[in-house]
Design a protein around this motif. Structure first.
Motif, PDB file in Angstrom:
ATOM      1  N   PHE A  65       0.506  -0.992  -0.094  1.00  0.00           N
ATOM      2  CA  PHE A  65      -0.009   0.326   0.380  1.00  0.00           C
ATOM      3  C   PHE A  65       1.146   1.649  -0.200  1.00  0.00           C
ATOM      4  N   VAL A  66       0.873   2.018  -0.954  1.00  0.00           N
ATOM      5  CA  VAL A  66       2.062   3.071  -1.171  1.00  0.00           C
ATOM      6  C   VAL A  66       0.587   4.489  -1.524  1.00  0.00           C
ATOM      7  N   ASP A  67       0.546   5.230  -1.066  1.00  0.00           N
ATOM      8  CA  ASP A  67      -0.190   6.811  -1.728  1.00  0.00           C
ATOM      9  C   ASP A  67      -1.113   6.757  -2.590  1.00  0.00           C
ATOM     10  N   GLY A  68      -2.344   5.803  -1.254  1.00  0.00           N
ATOM     11  CA  GLY A  68      -3.572   5.612  -1.752  1.00  0.00           C
ATOM     12  C   GLY A  68      -3.297   4.165  -2.343  1.00  0.00           C
ATOM     13  N   VAL A  69      -2.716   4.037  -2.678  1.00  0.00           N
ATOM     14  CA  VAL A  69      -2.861   2.476  -3.813  1.00  0.00           C
ATOM     15  C   VAL A  69      -2.910   1.423  -3.286  1.00  0.00           C
ATOM     16  N   ASN A  70      -2.900  -0.089  -3.499  1.00  0.00           N
ATOM     17  CA  ASN A  70      -3.465  -0.740  -3.114  1.00  0.00           C
ATOM     18  C   ASN A  70      -2.515  -1.851  -5.075  1.00  0.00           C
ATOM     19  N   TYR A  71      -1.025  -2.408  -3.692  1.00  0.00           N
ATOM     20  CA  TYR A  71      -0.875  -3.313  -5.310  1.00  0.00           C
ATOM     21  C   TYR A  71      -1.223  -4.909  -4.460  1.00  0.00           C
ATOM     22  N   PHE A  72      -1.533  -5.837  -5.639  1.00  0.00           N
ATOM     23  CA  PHE A  72      -2.028  -7.039  -5.154  1.00  0.00           C
ATOM     24  C   PHE A  72      -1.170  -8.076  -6.294  1.00  0.00           C
ATOM     25  N   HIS A  73      -0.574  -8.349  -5.852  1.00  0.00           N
ATOM     26  CA  HIS A  73       0.383  -9.675  -6.751  1.00  0.00           C
ATOM     27  C   HIS A  73       0.708 -10.705  -6.752  1.00  0.00           C
ATOM     28  N   VAL A  74       0.567 -11.884  -7.348  1.00  0.00           N
ATOM     29  CA  VAL A  74       0.824 -12.892  -7.946  1.00  0.00           C
ATOM     30  C   VAL A  74       2.047 -13.806  -8.501  1.00  0.00           C
ATOM     31  N   LYS A  75       2.599 -14.477  -8.199  1.00  0.00           N
ATOM     32  CA  LYS A  75       3.764 -15.180  -8.468  1.00  0.00           C
ATOM     33  C   LYS A  75       3.362 -16.072  -9.348  1.00  0.00           C
ATOM     34  N   VAL A  76       3.606 -16.450 -10.740  1.00  0.00           N
ATOM     35  CA  VAL A  76       3.245 -17.363 -11.443  1.00  0.00           C
ATOM     36  C   VAL A  76       4.657 -17.757 -12.094  1.00  0.00           C
ATOM     37  N   VAL A  77       5.329 -19.085 -12.353  1.00  0.00           N
ATOM     38  CA  VAL A  77       6.435 -19.146 -13.209  1.00  0.00           C
ATOM     39  C   VAL A  77       7.694 -18.060 -12.953  1.00  0.00           C
ATOM     40  N   GLY A  78       8.073 -17.630 -12.034  1.00  0.00           N
ATOM     41  CA  GLY A  78       9.049 -16.450 -12.160  1.00  0.00           C
ATOM     42  C   GLY A  78       7.596 -15.204 -12.563  1.00  0.00           C
TER      43      GLY A  78
END
Length: 123
Positions: free
Chosen positions: A48-61
């Motif tokens: 969470f940076v400057d009001g923005v949510n970053y969601f991520h998943v790592k799939v084969v790099g």
């Protein structure tokens, strides 16, 4: 759909961008995740940076990332990103940076179909 953008951070390919987050959001996210260290967890948590949510998943790099400014269920976003990666792999046969770059138009159309059919939101 509450996601502002969906992209693959490893190869900086942006599939969906509604213009609600800053243009440099990919670089901000990549710096936070790349330099994140914790002895107990293998992967970085949502950022969470400057009001923005970053969601991520790592799939084969590859890091599949979704950004949003609104409050949204993390499990929904993680499931969406996993399914997008699975659909892309099913269509391309192999999921890597090179195949994403070579088949960008196909992947964009697949994502368009996923978003339109499930969320009634045209890209």
């Amino acid at each position: 759909m509450a996601s502002s953008s969906i992209y693959v951070a490893a190869c900086n390919v942006r599939f969906l961008d509604r213009g609600e987050v800053p243009k440099g959001s990919a670089e901000i996210f990549f710096r936070k995740v790349k330099f994140w260290e914790d002895g107990e967890l293998q992967e970085a948590p949502p950022v969470f940076v400057d009001g923005v949510n970053y969601f991520h998943v790592k799939v084969v790099g590859l890091l599949f990332v979704a950004t949003t400014r609104v409050n949204i269920s993390p499990s929904f976003v993680f499931e969406l990103l996993q399914r997008i990666a699975r659909v892309i792999k099913d269509y391309l046969g192999i999921l890597n940076e090179d195949s994403l770059r070579k088949n960008f138009v196909l992947v964009y159309e697949l994502l368009d179909e996923v978003i339109v059919s499930f969320f009634s939101y045209p890209i």
